[in-house]
Write an enzyme that holds these catalytic residues in place. Structure first.
Site, mmCIF file in Angstrom:
data_model
loop_
_atom_site.group_PDB
_atom_site.id
_atom_site.type_symbol
_atom_site.label_atom_id
_atom_site.label_comp_id
_atom_site.label_asym_id
_atom_site.label_seq_id
_atom_site.Cartn_x
_atom_site.Cartn_y
_atom_site.Cartn_z
ATOM 1 N N VAL A 90 10.564 -5.137 -5.166
ATOM 2 C CA VAL A 90 10.198 -5.417 -3.800
ATOM 3 C C VAL A 90 9.347 -4.603 -3.070
ATOM 4 O O VAL A 90 9.680 -3.471 -3.159
ATOM 5 C CB VAL A 90 11.504 -5.699 -2.737
ATOM 6 N N GLU A 91 8.557 -5.125 -2.206
ATOM 7 C CA GLU A 91 7.308 -4.102 -1.412
ATOM 8 C C GLU A 91 7.945 -4.342 -0.161
ATOM 9 O O GLU A 91 7.527 -3.306 0.736
ATOM 10 C CB GLU A 91 5.927 -4.519 -1.597
ATOM 11 N N ALA A 92 8.272 -5.380 0.470
ATOM 12 C CA ALA A 92 8.693 -5.350 1.811
ATOM 13 C C ALA A 92 10.302 -6.116 1.873
ATOM 14 O O ALA A 92 10.516 -6.992 1.331
ATOM 15 C CB ALA A 92 7.671 -6.319 2.477
ATOM 16 N N LYS A 291 7.464 -10.748 -3.672
ATOM 17 C CA LYS A 291 7.722 -9.095 -3.534
ATOM 18 C C LYS A 291 8.129 -8.750 -2.406
ATOM 19 O O LYS A 291 8.375 -7.739 -1.811
ATOM 20 C CB LYS A 291 6.501 -8.497 -3.762
#
Ligand SMILES: O=C(O)COP(=O)(O)O
Length: 351
Positions: A90-92, A291
């Site tokens: 996960v980026e956000a 993501k």
């Protein structure tokens, strides 16, 4: 000729079959295509699930696959075993506010430290709230007053969504918008160049309104019923929310239901679970939704929004949903993960 389908002893018409069985199934498939929407004769869709080849399926098979699919996807309790793969992919993190960040004006335990830690790990943070009482600017001030630094453009509120809906649909500037709701909607409308007072009214926006009264319902009803083409927009339909720390209060859903009753119309909903706000979010954060992880306390708004947008989903039990509701056989919205509160991210992974 119309056809109906018998499933588990229930007779469903084609539309019910499509919305209650095929759509959820498609939402759970990775690469769906629907070659035919002609439901009157035969319901068919191409399904590309991980374990099957593309195939034409009947409603009954669809239902069986749907049951298999959802059974497999029952929410997992967030733990030291599974959190790493979620966190690394996960980026956000997209956070719902009421029931996740705060209850009324009271911050939920551990929120501030968890947000700081996530930022220090390079994660983008976004806040997506259905509560339309405030504008984005007012929400940024609320975060600040609670000791959390959040920029206005990291906040996506349903008040903002209502104004953006009118903007992207080229709502004429000379027409007015009647608001049953709070100051937040009026402020966002003003920022987008729309006026809330005077006539002729071309749209009625309904959100949570602690000062709801019969006159407002009458005026909104007249606008919708008497002005040809008048839009009926709902910020959201949350049944309840934590307007104060200790109690749940009627949410915007109750005001919207009152207007549905008097107008006999259904609104355009711009808040969660609609993914309308996602387009604006993607304009700022150029991140693939796969993501992103949507963290929320409601299944029918937050988790469904995340799923509709293709995000990973984490339910926290610090708000309106209890574990009993999550596990109830009648519940058909299963998040990927669940945990008691958002600070568990820090507890399970932090220093
Ligand atoms: O107050 C509401 O109705 C919902 O607000 P939330 O989306 O931040 O949970």
């Amino acid at each position: 000729m119309s056809t109906s389908f018998a499933l588990m002893g229930l007779r469903l018409d084609p539309l019910q079959c499509f919305t209650s069985i095929i759509q959820p199934l498609i939402a759970n498939c990775q690469n769906p295509t629907i070659p035919s929407k002609n439901l009157d004769t035969k319901v068919a869709c191409k399904l590309q699930a991980s374990h099957t080849k593309a195939a034409t399926i009947t409603p009954v098979r669809c239902y069986k696959l749907y049951r298999m699919n959802t059974a497999k996807r029952a929410a997992q309790l967030l733990s030291t075993q599974n959190i790493r793969s979620l966190f690394d992919s996960v980026e956000a993190f997209l956070f719902d506010c009421d029931g996740v960040i705060w209850k009324g004006d009271k911050l939920i335990d551990g929120v501030s430290e968890t947000l700081d830690w996530l930022r220090s790990k390079g994660k983008k943070l976004v806040f997506v709230t259905n509560n339309s009482l405030k504008s984005r600017i007012q929400y940024a001030k609320k975060f600040h007053s609670l000791g959390i630094s959040v920029a206005e453009d990291e906040i996506f509120s349903s008040s903002f969504a209502a104004a953006m809906y009118l903007k992207v649909n080229n709502f004429p500037q000379e027409k007015k918008v009647y608001v049953i709701g709070g100051e937040g909607i009026l402020e966002e409308l003003q920022l987008a160049g729309f006026k809330g007072l005077g006539g002729p009214v071309g749209a009625v926006v309904v959100g949570i309104d602690p000062r709801i009264n019969y006159y407002k319902l009458q005026y909104g009803t007249l606008c919708i019923r008497e002005n040809p083409g008048c839009l009926f927009i709902a910020t959201n339909r949350d049944a309840v929310g934590h307007m104060t720390d200790l109690q749940e209060w009627p949410g915007a859903g109750s005001m919207v239901a009152a207007m549905c009753g008097s107008t006999e119309r259904e609104p355009i909903v711009v808040g969660k679970p609609s993914t309308f706000m996602m387009d604006f979010l993607l304009q700022k954060f150029h991140i693939n939704t796969s993501k992103m992880c949507m963290v929320g306390d409601r299944l029918d708004t937050d988790i469904l929004f995340g799923q509709n947008a293709g995000c990973k989903t984490l339910l926290v039990l610090s708000g309106v949903t209890t574990q009993t509701t999550l596990e109830d056989p009648s519940n058909n919205v299963q998040p990927d993960y669940y945990t008691s509160q958002m600070s568990d991210l820090l507890r399970l992974l932090g220093p």
